[in-house]
Design a protein around this motif. Structure first.
Motif, PDB file in Angstrom:
ATOM      1  N   LEU B   9       8.995  18.712  39.287  1.00 29.77           N
ATOM      2  CA  LEU B   9      10.324  19.470  39.354  1.00 29.77           C
ATOM      3  C   LEU B   9       9.483  20.624  39.560  1.00 29.77           C
ATOM      4  O   LEU B   9       7.819  20.622  39.266  1.00 29.77           O
ATOM      5  CB  LEU B   9      10.463  19.578  37.875  1.00 29.77           C
ATOM      6  N   THR B  10       9.671  21.595  40.836  1.00 25.43           N
ATOM      7  CA  THR B  10       8.623  22.141  41.252  1.00 25.43           C
ATOM      8  C   THR B  10       9.314  23.853  41.189  1.00 25.43           C
ATOM      9  O   THR B  10      10.715  23.584  41.637  1.00 25.43           O
ATOM     10  CB  THR B  10       8.079  22.416  41.981  1.00 25.43           C
ATOM     11  N   LYS B  11       9.605  25.534  41.000  1.00 20.89           N
ATOM     12  CA  LYS B  11      10.623  26.427  40.991  1.00 20.89           C
ATOM     13  C   LYS B  11       9.004  26.572  41.893  1.00 20.89           C
ATOM     14  O   LYS B  11       8.254  28.120  40.886  1.00 20.89           O
ATOM     15  CB  LYS B  11      10.388  26.620  39.539  1.00 20.89           C
ATOM     16  N   HIS B  12      10.119  28.558  42.344  1.00 20.80           N
ATOM     17  CA  HIS B  12       9.175  28.745  43.045  1.00 20.80           C
ATOM     18  C   HIS B  12      10.248  30.409  43.323  1.00 20.80           C
ATOM     19  O   HIS B  12      11.277  30.113  43.021  1.00 20.80           O
ATOM     20  CB  HIS B  12       8.718  28.847  44.863  1.00 20.80           C
ATOM     21  N   VAL B  22       5.711  19.487  38.083  1.00 20.86           N
ATOM     22  CA  VAL B  22       5.846  18.424  36.677  1.00 20.86           C
ATOM     23  C   VAL B  22       6.594  17.530  36.918  1.00 20.86           C
ATOM     24  O   VAL B  22       8.006  17.120  36.879  1.00 20.86           O
ATOM     25  CB  VAL B  22       6.442  19.804  35.988  1.00 20.86           C
ATOM     26  N   THR B  23       5.689  16.583  36.029  1.00 18.51           N
ATOM     27  CA  THR B  23       6.611  14.742  35.812  1.00 18.51           C
ATOM     28  C   THR B  23       6.659  15.114  34.227  1.00 18.51           C
ATOM     29  O   THR B  23       6.008  14.961  34.126  1.00 18.51           O
ATOM     30  CB  THR B  23       5.765  14.351  36.535  1.00 18.51           C
ATOM     31  N   LEU B  24       7.487  14.453  33.908  1.00 19.35           N
ATOM     32  CA  LEU B  24       7.956  14.182  32.021  1.00 19.35           C
ATOM     33  C   LEU B  24       9.002  13.155  31.976  1.00 19.35           C
ATOM     34  O   LEU B  24      10.164  13.441  33.051  1.00 19.35           O
ATOM     35  CB  LEU B  24       8.075  15.943  31.806  1.00 19.35           C
ATOM     36  N   ASP B  25       8.694  12.326  30.775  1.00 17.80           N
ATOM     37  CA  ASP B  25      10.486  11.716  30.786  1.00 17.80           C
ATOM     38  C   ASP B  25       9.881  12.102  28.967  1.00 17.80           C
ATOM     39  O   ASP B  25       9.188  11.595  28.518  1.00 17.80           O
ATOM     40  CB  ASP B  25       9.269   9.973  30.571  1.00 17.80           C
ATOM     41  N   ILE B  26      10.768  12.556  28.599  1.00 15.82           N
ATOM     42  CA  ILE B  26      11.327  12.906  27.460  1.00 15.82           C
ATOM     43  C   ILE B  26      12.470  11.295  26.903  1.00 15.82           C
ATOM     44  O   ILE B  26      13.564  11.119  27.664  1.00 15.82           O
ATOM     45  CB  ILE B  26      12.265  14.361  27.584  1.00 15.82           C
ATOM     46  N   ALA B  27      12.195  10.902  26.060  1.00 12.46           N
ATOM     47  CA  ALA B  27      12.656   9.992  25.250  1.00 12.46           C
ATOM     48  C   ALA B  27      14.181  10.086  24.306  1.00 12.46           C
ATOM     49  O   ALA B  27      14.216  12.133  23.773  1.00 12.46           O
ATOM     50  CB  ALA B  27      12.090   9.230  24.483  1.00 12.46           C
ATOM     51  N   ASP B  28      15.304   9.375  24.000  1.00 15.88           N
ATOM     52  CA  ASP B  28      16.424   9.400  23.582  1.00 15.88           C
ATOM     53  C   ASP B  28      15.912  10.055  21.923  1.00 15.88           C
ATOM     54  O   ASP B  28      15.376   9.574  21.888  1.00 15.88           O
ATOM     55  CB  ASP B  28      17.100   8.244  23.766  1.00 15.88           C
ATOM     56  N   ARG B  29      16.987  11.015  21.977  1.00 11.31           N
ATOM     57  CA  ARG B  29      16.244  11.892  20.015  1.00 11.31           C
ATOM     58  C   ARG B  29      15.164  12.058  19.778  1.00 11.31           C
ATOM     59  O   ARG B  29      14.460  12.221  18.812  1.00 11.31           O
ATOM     60  CB  ARG B  29      16.575  10.576  19.028  1.00 11.31           C
ATOM     61  N   GLU B  30      14.349  12.066  20.786  1.00 14.31           N
ATOM     62  CA  GLU B  30      12.977  12.708  20.726  1.00 14.31           C
ATOM     63  C   GLU B  30      13.007  13.997  20.368  1.00 14.31           C
ATOM     64  O   GLU B  30      13.831  14.991  20.590  1.00 14.31           O
ATOM     65  CB  GLU B  30      12.336  12.257  21.793  1.00 14.31           C
ATOM     66  N   PHE B  31      12.011  15.056  19.852  1.00 10.55           N
ATOM     67  CA  PHE B  31      12.201  16.388  19.687  1.00 10.55           C
ATOM     68  C   PHE B  31      10.757  16.654  20.557  1.00 10.55           C
ATOM     69  O   PHE B  31       9.811  16.163  19.511  1.00 10.55           O
ATOM     70  CB  PHE B  31      12.024  16.610  18.335  1.00 10.55           C
ATOM     71  N   LEU B  32      10.622  17.212  21.303  1.00  8.61           N
ATOM     72  CA  LEU B  32       9.856  17.839  22.265  1.00  8.61           C
ATOM     73  C   LEU B  32       9.960  19.100  22.366  1.00  8.61           C
ATOM     74  O   LEU B  32      10.724  19.522  22.336  1.00  8.61           O
ATOM     75  CB  LEU B  32       9.879  16.885  23.832  1.00  8.61           C
ATOM     76  N   THR B  33       8.448  19.909  22.531  1.00  9.13           N
ATOM     77  CA  THR B  33       8.373  21.211  22.370  1.00  9.13           C
ATOM     78  C   THR B  33       7.962  21.409  23.758  1.00  9.13           C
ATOM     79  O   THR B  33       6.671  20.888  24.260  1.00  9.13           O
ATOM     80  CB  THR B  33       7.690  21.965  21.185  1.00  9.13           C
ATOM     81  N   THR B  44      11.599  28.556  32.456  1.00  8.02           N
ATOM     82  CA  THR B  44      11.905  28.254  33.739  1.00  8.02           C
ATOM     83  C   THR B  44      12.336  26.656  34.162  1.00  8.02           C
ATOM     84  O   THR B  44      13.107  26.274  34.097  1.00  8.02           O
ATOM     85  CB  THR B  44      10.921  28.315  35.100  1.00  8.02           C
ATOM     86  N   LEU B  45      11.351  25.905  32.788  1.00  6.64           N
ATOM     87  CA  LEU B  45      11.155  24.752  33.172  1.00  6.64           C
ATOM     88  C   LEU B  45      12.493  24.105  32.123  1.00  6.64           C
ATOM     89  O   LEU B  45      13.528  22.978  32.949  1.00  6.64           O
ATOM     90  CB  LEU B  45       9.974  23.598  32.302  1.00  6.64           C
ATOM     91  N   GLY B  51      20.306  23.450  33.791  1.00  6.56           N
ATOM     92  CA  GLY B  51      20.721  23.862  34.967  1.00  6.56           C
ATOM     93  C   GLY B  51      20.528  25.390  35.888  1.00  6.56           C
ATOM     94  O   GLY B  51      22.066  25.537  36.177  1.00  6.56           O
ATOM     95  N   LEU B  52      20.298  26.294  34.459  1.00  3.15           N
ATOM     96  CA  LEU B  52      20.781  27.518  34.853  1.00  3.15           C
ATOM     97  C   LEU B  52      19.901  28.012  36.175  1.00  3.15           C
ATOM     98  O   LEU B  52      19.864  29.152  36.610  1.00  3.15           O
ATOM     99  CB  LEU B  52      20.088  28.252  33.776  1.00  3.15           C
TER     100      LEU B  52
END
Lengths: 281, 378, 309
Positions: B9-12, B22-33, B44-45, B51-52
């Motif tokens: 993921l990239t945003k200019h 940015v490549t990131l894998d967030i597991a189901d029901r995880e609390f990620l900060t 921004t991420l 989707g904003l």
């Protein structure tokens, strides 16, 4: 103590300055004609006779100025039609443009802002002749539409300017929250943005209405008969007729002022905040 | 319930790179900060997950669905904003019910769900009020209720506690942890507060300049920071970083020597160490990993090299800061200020000379140029 | 990896929507301001008198030459400059005084603030008629002025003859007074907003530093209001040069040519003499003057803005 007292004297002076001219005219409108010639401040034998001329529907009165006065109710209706249309046009065109300028970054927005600002600084007399010819060539002379269009164009730049400032004070997160809650972009505009900005919209709407109500030059040029003449133009006829007693003119003046005065009292807070905040901000 | 995957993921924004690959894998029901200083790209991420913002490049996946081009109203998400973004023209009830209404939930169900969510957030008595009649903490609770009422798969929080005062923040922090335990949702939480991050997260993503610096559990981030930035950003007070040189004695023992200090490096650490490119290193040591010895009369280096204590640190107290349960001393070590945590009974005060020692098992070594950690995670 | 490059189409729609939203406003302003002002310029280069419709022809800058050589123009310009200068000055002073008052807290402030909008709500024509009454033979203000003049004559043993609105001096300054009275509320609203934006810490800090109330006004309030004063000055300069409805109702340009402000003069050229070419040249000169003044003000605004950062 001294400070308090001087503050109240100061306040009293301000109140006298702001109200005395109008208060005297309002008082005169209730005087019989002979009391004015005595240079009075207050009617000794108050009468509503001056007003009755204006509601003399059958047209029996042969008093001086009665011919003009009789047309007043019709002229007030004309002013209402014109003012309301100007207000609505300002709100629709103005809010669309201001929303784009406040919210959507796009190429050319600075150019547009300058264009609006420039339009605002063109004096009415500078375009009165071409406008007159334009209206004549489209057969719009002596119609409401000609006055509505001219009033809209000279109020619109101000409306856009004020609304843009107002819209920018609304947090972007509100619309974002609405999107996340399931609104389409248009839905977020209608269900969240517009209700939140209602005070600003009311303020500029009233402002445009009062400006249209009081405008004179274009109304004078474009209208010739009571079919379209607004009340300001009709009132100016008194300035041309020499023999009309001032008590009658004063009553007419009070009638013309009544509506804008009530509106500005009702929406006082919104107008002061809306105009003040955006012009300096 | 949803697993969130971000792929390159990239945003200019014009010339500014806000988020960089940015490549990131967030597991189901995880609390990620997402943790980082302001302007690091974490919000921004989050907005791209919501989707904003549309990414300049890369993809967002919810479970097996590519949602990159899906507008926010059709993603199964809820969001809490830093400013709460409550609708000022609606009552609390209508605020909470708005999302349900937009999704066509019938009125009776709406009422039932709103009441349930209000109960969870303990705001039942506020339902008739307008947002401006609420306190900051109450607004926060309403914003949370509005988000949980729809039972979304992904729950996005953008610095939700930063507008609260310190005490309320602690209360709401606990509340959030409780919520995550009760609800079966994936939490993605943006914050610049490392303490919040350590307390709440299953995993922390540390970001700087639009790039991920480190991903890991709170323990691994704290104990094995990947570089000097992470080491300095996570932990309070910030880790002490001292310049030094890595050297080996005649007997083969390794130590770091710098201005005013020397510290042994345990063999276990040397074994896990990446081959040092240069001898110049940063030695990182946290305030609680520094021991205080006897007060000494002088900090002049011991003239007799043979007597040199391999883990000795000569310091002079600059500031004394009692904090109730702890006492923090700022000491000068060879021109660098070092924070030391100690017992409040300690009587050391400004101007005192003191010998310290760094706990060799708790030190961190970083490359002197790049700042990367020299120790690979075990 | 799929790279989502915004396609040409996408980037166009991004710009298209805001332009579309501006379209109604732009069309209205182009049709009824930009187009007329262009036509106005074109006509100003023609001989075009409605009395001689057969003799419409291009004659370059001759209208301008005629105007610049006429004493009527210079008289009108001079009156307009005097009118505008006095009006801007008085509006700023009076509006500032009332704004400072409204910033103080006292019982009845709400009432004063509500009354503030009265002059603004009154249409210019009606305002003119009102002052005709106030300053006319039987007017309350006229009586006061007569008494004042009589008192002055008695006190100083002189003999000033007061002729009321028949005196050019009285008529012009009365018009200015009436114009100012109606303009004060708008300026006051802007000043009030600007005063309320000044952080109160500034005043506390100045107090601690020992500044008197005059010094606090001079060194804190005034600098903070610089921007607002310039904004009001721009608005009021424009309003001063376009003053028309008030003159129409109050003096009709008289007595003599005492209140022939430039807007009135233009109106007369067009609709009394029916000289559309000449009137357009007049209106172009007004536009030029107001624009020049506006540019000077805006430059001042920006220069100040740069200094303040």
């Amino acid at each position: 103590m001294w400070r308090r007292a001087s503050l109240y004297i100061y306040a009293l002076a301000a109140v006298i300055y702001l109200t005395l001219p109008f208060a005297w005219v309002a008082a005169v409108s209730f005087m019989p004609e002979r009391e004015v010639t005595q240079q009075r401040w207050w009617p000794e034998e108050p009468t509503i006779g001056n007003y009755s001329l204006y509601f003399d529907v059958e047209g029996q009165s042969a008093d001086v100025g009665a011919a003009i006065a009789r047309q007043f109710p019709r002229a007030i209706v004309n002013s209402l039609i014109i003012g309301t249309a100007v207000m609505l046009l300002n709100l629709t065109c103005g809010s669309l443009a201001a929303y784009a300028l406040a919210r959507l970054p796009f190429r050319g927005n600075l150019l547009l802002l300058l264009f609006y600002l420039g339009s605002r600084s063109v004096p009415g007399v500078a375009i009165m002749i071409p406008m007159y010819l334009l209206m004549r060539s489209y057969g719009l002379l002596d119609t409401h539409l000609s006055v509505i269009l001219s009033h809209t164009t000279f109020t619109l730049p101000f409306t856009i300017w004020i609304l843009k400032g107002y819209f920018q004070t609304v947090p972007l997160d509100l619309e974002r929250a609405a999107r996340v809650d399931g609104c389409t972009p248009l839905g977020a505009l209608v269900r969240v943005f517009l209700p939140v900005t209602t005070p600003g919209l009311v303020a500029v709407g009233i402002f445009a209405f009062i400006a249209s109500w009081g405008e004179f030059l274009f109304a004078l040029l474009f209208t010739t008969t009571i079919a379209s003449r607004p009340v300001t133009v009709l009132a100016s006829d008194f300035a041309q007729e020499l023999q009309v007693p001032f008590t009658v003119i004063a009553a007419g003046g009070v009638l013309v002022i009544l509506l804008p005065l009530v509106l500005s009292f009702l929406f006082q807070r919104l107008i002061i905040q809306g105009i003040g905040g955006s012009v300096t901000g | 319930m949803a697993r969130v995957r971000l792929k390159n993921l990239t945003k200019h924004f014009g010339d500014v790179v806000a988020v960089d690959n940015v490549t990131l894998d967030i597991a189901d029901r995880e609390f990620l900060t997402l943790l980082g200083p302001s302007g690091c790209g974490k919000t921004t991420l989050l907005n791209m997950i919501a989707g904003l913002e549309s990414p300049t490049a890369g993809e967002v996946w919810f479970d097996d669905r590519n949602v990159t081009a899906v507008p926010p109203e059709r993603r199964d998400i809820a969001m809490v904003f830093q400013t709460y973004a409550l609708y000022p023209h609606m009552s609390v009830f209508d605020n909470v019910a708005f999302g349900l209404k937009m999704r066509g939930v019938p009125a009776e169900d709406r009422k039932r769900l709103v009441l349930a969510a209000s109960k969870t957030m303990e705001i039942e008595h506020l339902l008739d009020r307008k947002p401006r009649a609420l306190s900051g903490g109450q607004r926060q609770r309403v914003a949370l209720a509005r988000a949980i009422v729809r039972d979304p798969g992904v729950f996005l929080l953008d610095e939700p506690l930063s507008n609260l005062d310190a005490q309320l923040r602690v209360v709401m922090r606990t509340e959030l942890k409780r919520l995550h335990g009760e609800l079966e949702m994936t939490f993605v939480y943006v914050t610049h507060d490392q303490a919040e991050s350590l307390i709440l997260a299953d995993r922390i993503v540390v970001m700087q300049d639009g790039q991920i610096q480190q991903i890991g559990t709170p323990e691994s981030i704290y104990d094995c920071p990947a570089n000097t930035f992470v080491a300095g950003f996570v932990g309070s007070p910030p880790i002490n970083l001292l310049r030094g040189t890595l050297e080996q004695s005649a007997e083969g023992a390794w130590r770091v020597v710098g201005e005013g200090y020397a510290c042994g490096v345990p063999v276990s650490m040397i074994e896990r160490m990446k081959p040092p490119e240069g001898r110049e290193v940063f030695l990182g040591v946290r305030a609680e990993d520094i021991g205080i010895g006897e007060a000494t009369s002088s900090i002049e280096p011991d003239a007799a090299a043979g007597n040199f204590d391999p883990t000795g640190v000569r310091a002079k107290v600059v500031v004394r800061e009692p904090m109730g349960s702890d006492l923090y001393l700022t000491v000068d070590v060879g021109g660098t200020n070092v924070k030391v945590r100690t017992r409040p009974e300690n009587l050391l005060d400004r101007g005192d000379n003191v010998g310290l020692y760094f706990d060799p098992g708790k030190i961190h070594l970083f490359n002197g140029e790049s700042g990367e950690s020299l120790i690979s995670e075990s | 990896m799929t790279v989502l490059r915004p396609s040409l189409f996408m980037s166009r729609t991004r710009d298209l929507l805001p332009l579309l939203l501006n379209l109604p406003a732009v069309i209205l302003l182009l049709a009824f301001i930009a187009y007329p002002i262009g036509i106005s310029f074109w006509m100003s280069l023609h001989r075009y008198n409605l009395r001689r419709p057969d003799q419409v022809y291009f004659h370059g800058l001759e209208n301008y030459a005629t105007i610049l050589a006429s004493s009527e123009f210079w008289n009108a310009l001079w009156i307009s400059l005097y009118f505008t200068f006095m009006a801007v000055l008085l509006v700023i002073v009076i509006a500032m005084a009332i704004a400072l008052l409204l910033h103080e807290s006292f019982r009845g402030r709400g009432v004063v603030r509500a009354l503030l909008l009265i002059p603004w709500a009154i249409p210019g024509v009606v305002n003119g008629l009102m002052w005709v009454g106030l300053l006319g033979d039987y007017g309350a203000f006229n009586a006061m002025l007569e008494d004042t003049v009589a008192a002055v004559n008695y006190l100083f043993g002189i003999n000033i003859v007061y002729t009321g609105m028949a005196s050019p001096f009285v008529a012009l300054n009365a018009a200015i007074g009436a114009h100012v009275w109606r303009s004060v509320p708008f300026a006051c609203i802007i000043f009030l907003a600007a005063i309320q934006a000044i952080p109160t810490e500034q005043y506390r800090a100045a107090r601690v530093d020992g500044a008197t109330s005059w010094n606090r006004f001079r060194f804190i309030t005034l600098p903070w209001l610089y921007h607002a004063v310039l904004v009001v000055a721009i608005f009021e300069t424009m309003n001063g040069f376009r003053a028309f409805d008030l003159i129409y109702a109050l003096t009709g340009g008289g007595p003599g040519d005492a209140t022939h402000v430039i807007a009135w003069q233009t109106y007369k050229e067009a609709f009394a003499r029916l000289d559309f070419g000449g009137a357009n040249a007049y209106s172009y000169l007004i536009t030029l003057i107001t624009m020049t003044l506006a540019i000077i003000y805006i430059r001042l605004l920006y220069r100040r803005g740069l200094v303040q950062g």
